[in-house]
Design a protein around this motif. Structure first.
Motif, short mmCIF file in Angstrom:
data_model
loop_
_atom_site.label_atom_id
_atom_site.label_comp_id
_atom_site.label_asym_id
_atom_site.label_seq_id
_atom_site.Cartn_x
_atom_site.Cartn_y
_atom_site.Cartn_z
N MET A 108 -5.33 3.20 -2.00
CA MET A 108 -3.95 3.07 -1.51
C MET A 108 -3.18 1.97 -2.22
N ALA A 109 -3.90 1.02 -2.82
CA ALA A 109 -3.26 -0.19 -3.30
C ALA A 109 -2.18 0.13 -4.31
N SER A 110 -0.96 -0.30 -4.03
CA SER A 110 0.12 -0.07 -4.99
C SER A 110 0.74 -1.40 -5.38
N VAL A 144 0.85 -1.20 0.00
CA VAL A 144 0.00 0.00 0.00
C VAL A 144 0.88 1.24 0.00
N MET A 145 0.34 2.32 -0.52
CA MET A 145 1.03 3.60 -0.54
C MET A 145 0.04 4.65 -0.06
N VAL A 146 0.26 5.14 1.15
CA VAL A 146 -0.66 6.13 1.70
C VAL A 146 -0.09 7.51 1.41
N ASP A 147 -0.51 8.08 0.28
CA ASP A 147 -0.01 9.40 -0.10
C ASP A 147 -1.17 10.39 -0.12
N VAL A 167 -4.92 -4.44 -5.45
CA VAL A 167 -5.99 -3.85 -6.26
C VAL A 167 -7.13 -4.84 -6.41
N PHE A 168 -6.76 -6.09 -6.71
CA PHE A 168 -7.78 -7.12 -6.89
C PHE A 168 -8.56 -7.36 -5.60
N LEU A 169 -7.81 -7.51 -4.49
CA LEU A 169 -8.50 -7.80 -3.22
C LEU A 169 -9.38 -6.63 -2.79
N ALA A 170 -8.88 -5.40 -2.98
CA ALA A 170 -9.68 -4.23 -2.61
C ALA A 170 -10.93 -4.17 -3.46
N LEU A 171 -10.78 -4.51 -4.74
CA LEU A 171 -11.94 -4.49 -5.64
C LEU A 171 -13.00 -5.48 -5.16
#
Lengths: 484, 170
Positions: free
Chosen positions: A124-126, A70-73, A131-135
């Motif tokens: 956040m998914a990087s 993850v990238m929390v920007d 990305v797949f799991l968040a989707l």
């Protein structure tokens, strides 16, 4: 490692807070009697507010976690705030509506919180796995929420359609991910970028992977030709769910598209840009022209949401030009905010007019609203003007920003299509306004404080933020994607 | 070496035969049993490829849990007899044509493979062992692992919400 782990946990703390709150709410809800589910709704809203407070307390930091998962920007934080605010609006729209249609259950709010945590994770998914799991985490609760009005047939149809097609679209995303992995040897965006910079990638596979990822996420944000499910699902799902789905799923889908394409895929932009160009153009044309024929307000808003996905995708077209891509991100984010506010104003009015058994949803039911309920009619008018893109509204500022980005990228033809289809859209948006003010009728309106509050706050926001758009534009411009 | 070939081809025959049996059997129970045989053969392939964890997961999860569930559902619904004729008559010829195209394409790709494949990382001796998988599950893939647990919880709640009979207290 332990120290690293604590830092990583700190990075995704807002999501942890929200997910844990949702789990606790599930238990607490057992002790809340069926007539008092308002408590569950309030507790869910409190959870969103706490999460919001956690995010606001640590703005400006940019941190990656879990070895680049993850990238929390600023980009992720901007989206998280938008999504949490949308969640609050959705709860405000839901409670009274669910109660009077007899479909209120505590799990509704729990699933809503799970879905929001998935959407935040998407921002956040990087890593393509994330990305797949968040989707999936955002979609599965949405499938259920679409069908929560069982045994109402429309709702069941919406849930099944959304679920089957959504699963199919997820398959495209996974296949694309696998091809990108084959092309670069990694699923982490940062590592993919390294491999591409070193020139060790397989271009054909990468291109195929990028295309499939576009299909998978394009389904979620409902761009043509992957939009077929949208009208039926938006119409069949309970209106409060549709209002949230229209904003949340779109914001999350575009978040992933922006992060993946702008960071990892500029190398295939020569081939992807024409694809994005045609998809955006097709979506704007199809969404706006088919909307003209609609007589049901939910279907009309569904096609309108397709059209707006096209406008946002337009911003992504010049993503490969490094001097424009920052504007791409900023204008897309800005437009998402404009769309969210306008959308909630419109849906609040739709829900206020909807009655049991899905009556009160035809355009003709809006006749006479201008005389009976001038305030609600005014809110609806503001929303329709903002959807069209008429000056004193946020929709205008958003579209202006989008078109400027597209022209900077050198796609004047695409911008022209955008402007022309906006003109077409004026026809069906303003028809709603004309029916409200010019035709006689006796609309039946539900009076509920939260509904009115949502309608007024959103519509006032649409106007006020367009006049003082500076800070919001500055925020959107600062929401830069970070790679490391 | 010879013994490897014998095992491989023996298993391959079992896997393909059970796959064809699955497709051709008219009784849903036989189809399910064929599928179990197929899963088991594939599990032994995994063992040959030195992936004991996946092999055992294949047997425990697919051949075990999921197939038992399938059999229960088939028997409880009384759906052993499969409908003979499909309503979409054009589907079979189309499937044959598309399947042939896929096979030809696969063969062509293998014959003239072109372009560099991404650098493949050398695997260590304990790659794919239960210990290595456990370690990466709780270090590199810790977050995905946790997200999946939340995801499954959400899916479970959803399934219950949608199927529970409404006890109307009107």
């Amino acid at each position: 490692m332990p120290n690293d782990l604590w830092l990583s946990i700190g990075a995704i703390l807002p999501i942890i807070v929200l997910a844990v709150w949702a789990c606790l709410l599930l238990l607490v809800d057992l002790f809340i009697p069926a007539q008092r589910k308002g408590w569950t709704a309030s507790l869910a809203a409190v959870g969103l507010l706490i999460t919001l407070a956690v995010i606001l307390s640590r703005l400006g930091q940019s941190q990656s976690g879990f070895g680049g998962m993850v990238m929390v920007d600023n980009f992720a934080n901007f989206l998280s705030i938008l999504l949490l605010a949308s969640g609050l609006a959705a709860i405000a729209l839901s409670h009274d509506y669910l109660q009077r249609t007899g479909i209120e259950r505590g799990e509704y709010y729990v699933l809503l919180l799970f879905s929001i945590s998935g959407m935040m994770l998407m921002g956040m998914a990087s890593d393509l796995i994330m990305v797949f799991l968040a989707l999936e985490l955002l979609s599965i609760p949405l499938y259920v929420l679409a069908g929560i009005a069982v045994p109402r047939l429309n709702s069941e149809e919406a849930a099944i359609k959304y679920f089957l097609l959504g699963a199919f679209a997820s398959g495209f995303l996974v296949y694309g991910t696998a091809l990108v992995y084959g092309a670069s040897g990694s699923t982490s965006i940062a590592k993919i970028v390294q491999v591409i910079q070193a020139g060790q990638h397989n271009l054909t596979l990468l291109l195929a992977g990028a295309g499939l990822i576009l299909v998978g996420l394009g389904f979620k944000v409902a761009v043509a030709p992957f939009h077929m499910w949208t009208p039926d699902v938006y119409q069949g799902a309970p209106s409060s769910v549709t209002a949230f789905m229209a904003v949340g799923a779109k914001a999350a889908g575009f978040a992933a598209l922006l992060r993946i394409f702008v960071l990892a895929f500029p190398v295939v932009s020569l081939d992807m840009t024409p694809v994005l160009w045609s998809v955006a153009a097709l979506t704007m044309i199809l969404g706006n022209f088919v909307a003209i024929a609609q007589k049901n307000i939910k279907r009309l808003l569904a096609y309108s949401s397709i059209a707006h996905a096209g406008y946002i995708l337009m911003a992504l077209t010049p993503y490969g030009q490094s001097n424009v891509s920052a504007d791409s991100v900023a204008s897309a984010l800005f437009y998402l905010v404009a769309y969210a506010l306008t959308n909630f104003a419109a849906w609040a009015v739709v829900i206020a007019l909807e009655q049991a058994d899905e009556r009160g949803l035809e355009l003709s039911d809006y006749a006479g609203l201008g005389r009976k309920q001038p305030a609600l009619a005014a809110a609806m008018t503001v929303a329709m003007l903002s959807f069209t893109g008429v000056p004193p509204t946020l929709g205008f500022v958003g579209k202006f920003f989008l078109f400027r980005t597209v022209i900077e990228g050198g796609f004047i033809g695409l911008a022209l299509i955008g402007v022309l289809t906006s003109l077409v859209s004026a026809y069906y948006y303003l028809r709603v306004v004309v029916i409200m003010y010019m035709q006689e009728g006796e609309p039946v309106v539900r009076r509920d404080g939260w509904l009115y509050a949502t309608a007024f706050v959103s519509s006032i926001g649409v106007v006020a933020l367009s006049i003082f758009a500076g800070p919001l534009i500055a925020l959107a411009s600062r929401a830069i994607l970070n790679l490391f | 070496m010879l013994i490897d070939w014998i095992i491989f081809f023996g298993l391959a025959v079992v896997a393909i035969a059970s796959g064809i049996g699955l497709l051709l059997s008219k009784n849903a129970i036989y189809a399910a049993l064929n599928l179990i045989a197929n899963f088991t053969a594939v599990a032994i392939f995994y063992l040959i490829l030195a992936a004991p964890f996946i092999a055992l997961a294949q047997i425990a999860v697919y051949a075990g849990a999921i197939m038992v569930l399938f059999l229960f559902v088939i028997m409880l619904l009384g759906a052993e007899r499969l409908g003979g004729t499909s309503t979409l008559r054009w589907q079979r010829p189309l499937a044959i044509v598309l399947g042939l195209i896929l096979i030809v394409e696969t063969v062509l790709v293998f014959i003239n493979r072109s372009g560099a494949i991404a650098p493949i990382v050398e695997v260590t001796a304990d790659f794919g062992s239960p210990a290595a998988i456990g370690e990466s599950l709780f270090s590199t893939y810790l977050l995905p692992f946790e997200v999946i647990s939340v995801l499954l919880l959400a899916a479970m709640i959803g399934a219950i919400v949608l199927t529970r009979r409404r006890d109307q207290k009107a």
